[in-house]
Structures are given as C-alpha cells and as structure tokens.
Scaffold this active site. Structure first.
Site, PDB file in Angstrom:
ATOM      1  N   CYS A  24       6.146   3.706  -9.568  1.00  0.00           N
ATOM      2  CA  CYS A  24       5.311   2.950 -10.509  1.00  0.00           C
ATOM      3  C   CYS A  24       4.834   3.849 -11.651  1.00  0.00           C
ATOM      4  O   CYS A  24       4.470   5.008 -11.442  1.00  0.00           O
ATOM      5  CB  CYS A  24       4.123   2.345  -9.763  1.00  0.00           C
ATOM      6  SG  CYS A  24       3.099   1.297 -10.808  1.00  0.00           S
ATOM      7  N   CYS A  72      -2.885   5.115 -10.661  1.00  0.00           N
ATOM      8  CA  CYS A  72      -3.990   4.762  -9.752  1.00  0.00           C
ATOM      9  C   CYS A  72      -4.141   5.873  -8.697  1.00  0.00           C
ATOM     10  O   CYS A  72      -3.195   6.139  -7.938  1.00  0.00           O
ATOM     11  CB  CYS A  72      -3.729   3.411  -9.102  1.00  0.00           C
ATOM     12  SG  CYS A  72      -3.269   2.156 -10.329  1.00  0.00           S
ATOM     13  N   CYS A 131      -2.984   5.629  -4.924  1.00  0.00           N
ATOM     14  CA  CYS A 131      -1.762   4.894  -4.574  1.00  0.00           C
ATOM     15  C   CYS A 131      -0.561   5.778  -4.242  1.00  0.00           C
ATOM     16  O   CYS A 131      -0.205   6.679  -5.005  1.00  0.00           O
ATOM     17  CB  CYS A 131      -1.408   3.919  -5.703  1.00  0.00           C
ATOM     18  SG  CYS A 131      -0.070   2.804  -5.239  1.00  0.00           S
ATOM     19  N   CYS A 141       2.687 -12.473   1.666  1.00  0.00           N
ATOM     20  CA  CYS A 141       2.304 -11.833   0.402  1.00  0.00           C
ATOM     21  C   CYS A 141       3.339 -10.788   0.007  1.00  0.00           C
ATOM     22  O   CYS A 141       3.621  -9.868   0.781  1.00  0.00           O
ATOM     23  CB  CYS A 141       0.959 -11.127   0.554  1.00  0.00           C
ATOM     24  SG  CYS A 141      -0.321 -12.167   1.234  1.00  0.00           S
ATOM     25  N   CYS A 153       2.015 -15.717  -1.721  1.00  0.00           N
ATOM     26  CA  CYS A 153       1.143 -14.877  -2.560  1.00  0.00           C
ATOM     27  C   CYS A 153       2.014 -13.766  -3.138  1.00  0.00           C
ATOM     28  O   CYS A 153       2.926 -13.275  -2.454  1.00  0.00           O
ATOM     29  CB  CYS A 153       0.038 -14.280  -1.688  1.00  0.00           C
ATOM     30  SG  CYS A 153      -1.048 -13.142  -2.595  1.00  0.00           S
ATOM     31  N   CYS A 177      -6.693 -14.211  -5.610  1.00  0.00           N
ATOM     32  CA  CYS A 177      -7.025 -13.247  -4.565  1.00  0.00           C
ATOM     33  C   CYS A 177      -7.416 -11.973  -5.295  1.00  0.00           C
ATOM     34  O   CYS A 177      -6.584 -11.354  -5.963  1.00  0.00           O
ATOM     35  CB  CYS A 177      -5.817 -13.020  -3.656  1.00  0.00           C
ATOM     36  SG  CYS A 177      -6.062 -11.681  -2.466  1.00  0.00           S
ATOM     37  N   ARG A 202     -11.357 -10.741   3.138  1.00  0.00           N
ATOM     38  CA  ARG A 202     -10.271 -10.161   3.934  1.00  0.00           C
ATOM     39  C   ARG A 202     -10.545  -8.702   4.294  1.00  0.00           C
ATOM     40  O   ARG A 202     -10.777  -7.879   3.414  1.00  0.00           O
ATOM     41  CB  ARG A 202      -8.941 -10.247   3.157  1.00  0.00           C
ATOM     42  CG  ARG A 202      -7.733  -9.781   3.966  1.00  0.00           C
ATOM     43  CD  ARG A 202      -6.450  -9.918   3.155  1.00  0.00           C
ATOM     44  NE  ARG A 202      -6.257 -11.281   2.678  1.00  0.00           N
ATOM     45  CZ  ARG A 202      -5.634 -12.233   3.347  1.00  0.00           C
ATOM     46  NH1 ARG A 202      -5.121 -11.976   4.524  1.00  0.00           N
ATOM     47  NH2 ARG A 202      -5.505 -13.430   2.826  1.00  0.00           N
TER      48      ARG A 202
HETATM   49  N1  SAM Z   1       1.026  -2.898  -8.612  1.00  0.00           N
HETATM   50  C1  SAM Z   1       0.223  -4.029  -8.424  1.00  0.00           C
HETATM   51  C2  SAM Z   1      -1.218  -3.803  -8.790  1.00  0.00           C
HETATM   52  O1  SAM Z   1      -1.626  -2.658  -8.916  1.00  0.00           O
HETATM   53  O2  SAM Z   1      -1.931  -4.792  -8.952  1.00  0.00           O
HETATM   54  C3  SAM Z   1       0.298  -4.598  -7.015  1.00  0.00           C
HETATM   55  C4  SAM Z   1       0.330  -3.670  -5.831  1.00  0.00           C
HETATM   56  S1  SAM Z   1      -1.109  -2.636  -5.587  1.00  0.00           S
HETATM   57  C5  SAM Z   1      -0.487  -1.542  -4.341  1.00  0.00           C
HETATM   58  C6  SAM Z   1      -2.238  -3.732  -4.765  1.00  0.00           C
HETATM   59  C7  SAM Z   1      -3.571  -3.194  -4.307  1.00  0.00           C
HETATM   60  O3  SAM Z   1      -3.418  -2.415  -3.116  1.00  0.00           O
HETATM   61  C8  SAM Z   1      -4.360  -2.279  -5.207  1.00  0.00           C
HETATM   62  O4  SAM Z   1      -5.022  -2.962  -6.211  1.00  0.00           O
HETATM   63  C9  SAM Z   1      -5.341  -1.648  -4.231  1.00  0.00           C
HETATM   64  O5  SAM Z   1      -6.500  -2.453  -4.123  1.00  0.00           O
HETATM   65  C10 SAM Z   1      -4.584  -1.679  -2.907  1.00  0.00           C
HETATM   66  N2  SAM Z   1      -4.235  -0.308  -2.482  1.00  0.00           N
HETATM   67  C11 SAM Z   1      -3.228   0.439  -2.944  1.00  0.00           C
HETATM   68  N3  SAM Z   1      -3.204   1.650  -2.356  1.00  0.00           N
HETATM   69  C12 SAM Z   1      -4.253   1.670  -1.497  1.00  0.00           C
HETATM   70  C13 SAM Z   1      -4.778   2.660  -0.613  1.00  0.00           C
HETATM   71  N4  SAM Z   1      -4.232   3.861  -0.520  1.00  0.00           N
HETATM   72  N5  SAM Z   1      -5.852   2.342   0.124  1.00  0.00           N
HETATM   73  C14 SAM Z   1      -6.418   1.115   0.023  1.00  0.00           C
HETATM   74  N6  SAM Z   1      -5.975   0.155  -0.805  1.00  0.00           N
HETATM   75  C15 SAM Z   1      -4.907   0.425  -1.564  1.00  0.00           C
HETATM   76 FE1  SF4 Z   2       1.290   0.966  -9.473  1.00  0.00          FE
HETATM   77 FE2  SF4 Z   2       0.016   1.518  -7.192  1.00  0.00          FE
HETATM   78 FE3  SF4 Z   2      -1.370   1.234  -9.433  1.00  0.00          FE
HETATM   79 FE4  SF4 Z   2      -0.209  -0.938  -8.343  1.00  0.00          FE
HETATM   80  S1  SF4 Z   2      -1.847   0.283  -7.443  1.00  0.00           S
HETATM   81  S2  SF4 Z   2      -0.193  -0.347 -10.515  1.00  0.00           S
HETATM   82  S3  SF4 Z   2       1.644   0.018  -7.472  1.00  0.00           S
HETATM   83  S4  SF4 Z   2       0.172   2.848  -9.007  1.00  0.00           S
END
Ligand code: SAM
Ligand code: SF4
Ligand code: DTB
Length: 352
Positions: free
Chosen positions: A77, A81, A84, A121, A152, A212, A284
């Site tokens: 990606c 974040c 992530c 989802c 979802c 959501c 959730r």
């Molecule tokens: N890329 C898209 C986005 O950022 O909206 C969808 C996938 S992203 C992985 C979805 C959500 O997963 C994030 O907004 C975050 O809340 C959650 N998430 C991701 N990594 C996480 C982690 N290490 N621990 C807890 N929640 C996590």
């Molecule tokens: Fe990309 Fe992870 Fe951020 Fe979603 S949460 S935009 S997958 S880096």
C-alpha cells in the site's frame, strides 16, 4: 440515565453542542469531547452499569453479530499508516500480492457462511480503488451477495461514483475508519488527512450504503484523544451502523511496534463509552482479540460490544480460531445474531 445525545433517541437527530470549540476543517460536533471525557472518568462500576443498561434497552444482550474478514488484496500500500503491516514503507514481512481471483473469494465466503458468519467483509490495501480495480470487486460483491450473506468492503478512499457502483452491485456496508481523534491523526498517518476520510464517509452515506466506521486504540493517544474519536464517530449524522473498536496489533517493522499495551480496563472503558454515545449502533470488538483473555472479552460484551470478526485470520494477523470462539460463546451463553434480528432491532430503535 442522563447521557449526551439522549435526545437523539427521541428526536432522531443530534443537537449540535455550540458550547464545544470546533476543530478547523472538521464539522461541528454534536458530542462535546469534554462530555465524552466525563463518561471515561466515571467510576468503572457506574460506567459499566450505565453502558450495560443502555445496551439491554436496545439489544438482546446475549446476541453477537458475526462477520468474517478476507484480505482480497494484500500489502504494497502507498499509504504510511503507522500501525499497518500492509504499507509498502515498512518491512513487516507482508508481501505485496495482486487481487485474489473471484473463485478464491467465493470459496472463502462459502466456508465463512458454513461456519455461521452472516456478513463477509472484503479488505484491500489500497489508498483507494483505481477505475480498473473496481470492476472485479463489483463481481465479488455480486457473487457474495448471491450466497445470501451481507456484504462489506473496505477499499480506502472512494472517488465520485464509486460508492454508487458498489451499492448497485449489492454492497450493504462500507468500512472506512476515522481511526483516532482529528488532532492525533497526523501523528500516525501523513499521506492522507482526516478530511479525506470524512469526505469518503460522506459519499458512502449519501448513496444509502450502511456505514461501518470506528478506530484503533493503543496508538499512544491520550484518553482525551480516545474521547475525541468517539465524539467524532457519534457526531456523524446519523451515527455509523457499525463501529469497530480495534486494539492496536503491534506489528514488528511498523513505527508503532514498540508502544506499551493499552491498559485492559481502559479498553473496556472505551467500549462502554462507545456504547453510551452510540446506543443503537453495533459496537464491534475487532482487532486485538487474539491477545485478550476470555474474561476481558466477557467484560467487553457486558460493556456493550455486540459483534466480532470470526475466523482464524483478520487481514494479515491472527484472530482466535473458530473452535475457541465457539467455546467462548458457550461459556458466556452468547449466540450469533441473526441478520434479520439486527436489522429489525435497528429499525425499531429508529422509531423510538
Ligand atoms: N486500506 C483501507 C483503509 O485504510 O481504509 C482498508 C484496509 S485498512 C487495513 C482497515 C482498518 O484496519 C484500518 O483503518 C485500521 O482501523 C485497521 N487496522 C489496520 N492495521 C491494524 C493494526 N495493526 N491493529 C489494529 N487495527 C488495524
Ligand atoms: Fe494502506 Fe494499511 Fe493505511 Fe489501509 S491502513 S491505507 S492498507 S497502509
Ligand atoms: C476494522 O476496523 N478492523 C478490521 C476491518 N475493519 C477491516 C481490520 C483489522 C486489521 C488488523 C491487522 C491485520 O490483520 O492486518
């Protein structure tokens, strides 16, 4: 019980709290952060009693909605974040893969349905879907919907028209999290902003899709930032139908991997406050269950959590296996919530 936004239940719409200072670029909040902080500060027994009482008023306290997650496009990606595993910027051992073929997604959805999940989802590690990306996802939505499951997707930020395409393909929910309070967002993510998230949430809501939207706690944020997140979520008008509260899964290689774990009682408080501020939303208990002992999850269900991800994997990290969750449900006398039940309850609540 005297709760912020209690008028929402009777009038059906939030009343803006004009005494609350607004944050530039963020819509005026119906929920004042100070009011939400006051809920956090309640004695624990009082907080749990209030949250559980309100929960029982709107939901069967022993019914838990069950969804299964699948990463349909993993890793690589562009975004940064800080929590992530799927950002291309961090060395987390998660490789970049292409979009899964429809057959694999369908096989997964069928297996989830057979295990008792009512919602499927599909998550993609995108900043947002490009035009060419969306068509195959629409096929997946159509096919999963045809199995009789709720659908979802979480695909990142949407461009004009994409939410409509998803809705027309049979999508029920779009997941897009605000993740933390507006003032803390820049500490965690620099490649997009809070306004971008609110913009996509607005597009999703405008199409009639169910929203959501939740966040992550344990990112090193203050209690005030946790209150700020909940105030933002509760101020979305209407509040999200589904509110995932994720406990940070600390992933080696990400900038947040070395943070101390959030105090478990503070996590339960967060669930209780979410329940109090969003009385008719599904709350959730999301990422982080793998590390939670049964008694902590039990407290979260008592505090008002009433949905989970079910299946041994979230997107890239482990989730309790289904046998363990079955045993947990049996121990606590919980049962999976039927789809119609959730919908009927929501509809009933709307006319209260
Ligand atoms: N890329 C898209 C986005 O950022 O909206 C969808 C996938 S992203 C992985 C979805 C959500 O997963 C994030 O907004 C975050 O809340 C959650 N998430 C991701 N990594 C996480 C982690 N290490 N621990 C807890 N929640 C996590
Ligand atoms: Fe990309 Fe992870 Fe951020 Fe979603 S949460 S935009 S997958 S880096
Ligand atoms: C949400 O709020 N939590 C889920 C779902 N929506 C997409 C994702 C949790 C991801 C946990 C880390 C991982 O498995 O990579």
């Amino acid at each position: 019980v005297n709760l912020p936004g209690a008028d929402r239940l009777t009038s059906g719409s939030p009343s803006p709290n004009l005494a609350c200072p607004s944050i530039p670029g963020v819509p005026l909040m119906a929920y004042c952060v100070a009011d939400v902080e006051a809920l956090f500060a309640l004695p624990f027994n009082d907080l749990l009693f209030k949250a559980h009482s309100l929960h029982r008023l709107h939901f069967d306290p022993n019914a838990v909605q069950v969804s299964t997650l699948l990463s349909i496009k993993t890793g690589g990606c562009s975004e940064d974040c800080g929590y992530c595993s799927q950002s291309a910027r961090y060395h987390t051992g998660v490789d970049s893969e292409g979009l899964l073929p429809l057959s694999e997604v369908l096989a997964s959805a069928r297996a989830a349905k057979a295990r008792g999940a009512t919602r499927f989802c599909m998550g993609a590690a995108w900043r947002g879907p490009k035009k060419k990306d969306l068509q195959p996802v629409l096929e997946m939505v159509r096919a999963v919907k045809a199995l009789g499951m709720e659908t979802c997707t979480t695909l990142g930020m949407l461009k004009a028209g994409q939410a409509e395409q998803l809705r027309d393909a049979g999508l029920d929910y779009y997941n897009h999290n605000l993740d933390t309070a507006p003032e803390y967002y820049g500490e965690v993510i620099s490649t997009h902003g809070y306004d971008d998230r609110l913009d996509t949430l607005g597009k999703v809501r405008a199409t009639g899709l169910k929203v959501c939207c939740g966040g992550i706690v344990g990112l090193g944020e203050s209690r005030s930032a946790r209150a700020g997140l909940i105030a933002q979520l509760a101020s979305l008008d209407p509040a999200p139908e589904s509110v995932p509260i994720n406990l940070l899964v600390r992933i080696p290689g990400t900038p947040l991997s070395e943070l101390p774990a959030l105090e478990p009682i503070e996590f339960v408080r967060t669930i209780a406050v979410a329940r109090l501020c969003m009385p008719t939303s599904m709350v959730r208990l999301s990422a982080g269950r793998q590390e939670m002992p049964d008694y902590l999850q039990a407290m979260c269900f008592f505090a008002g959590a009433n949905s989970i991800f079910y299946g041994d994997k979230l997107l890239t990290t482990p989730n309790p296996d289904t046998d363990k969750d079955r045993r947990l449900f049996a121990t606590l006398g919980l049962h999976p919530m039927a789809t119609e039940h959730a919908t009927t309850l929501k509809a009933n609540c709307a006319v209260l």
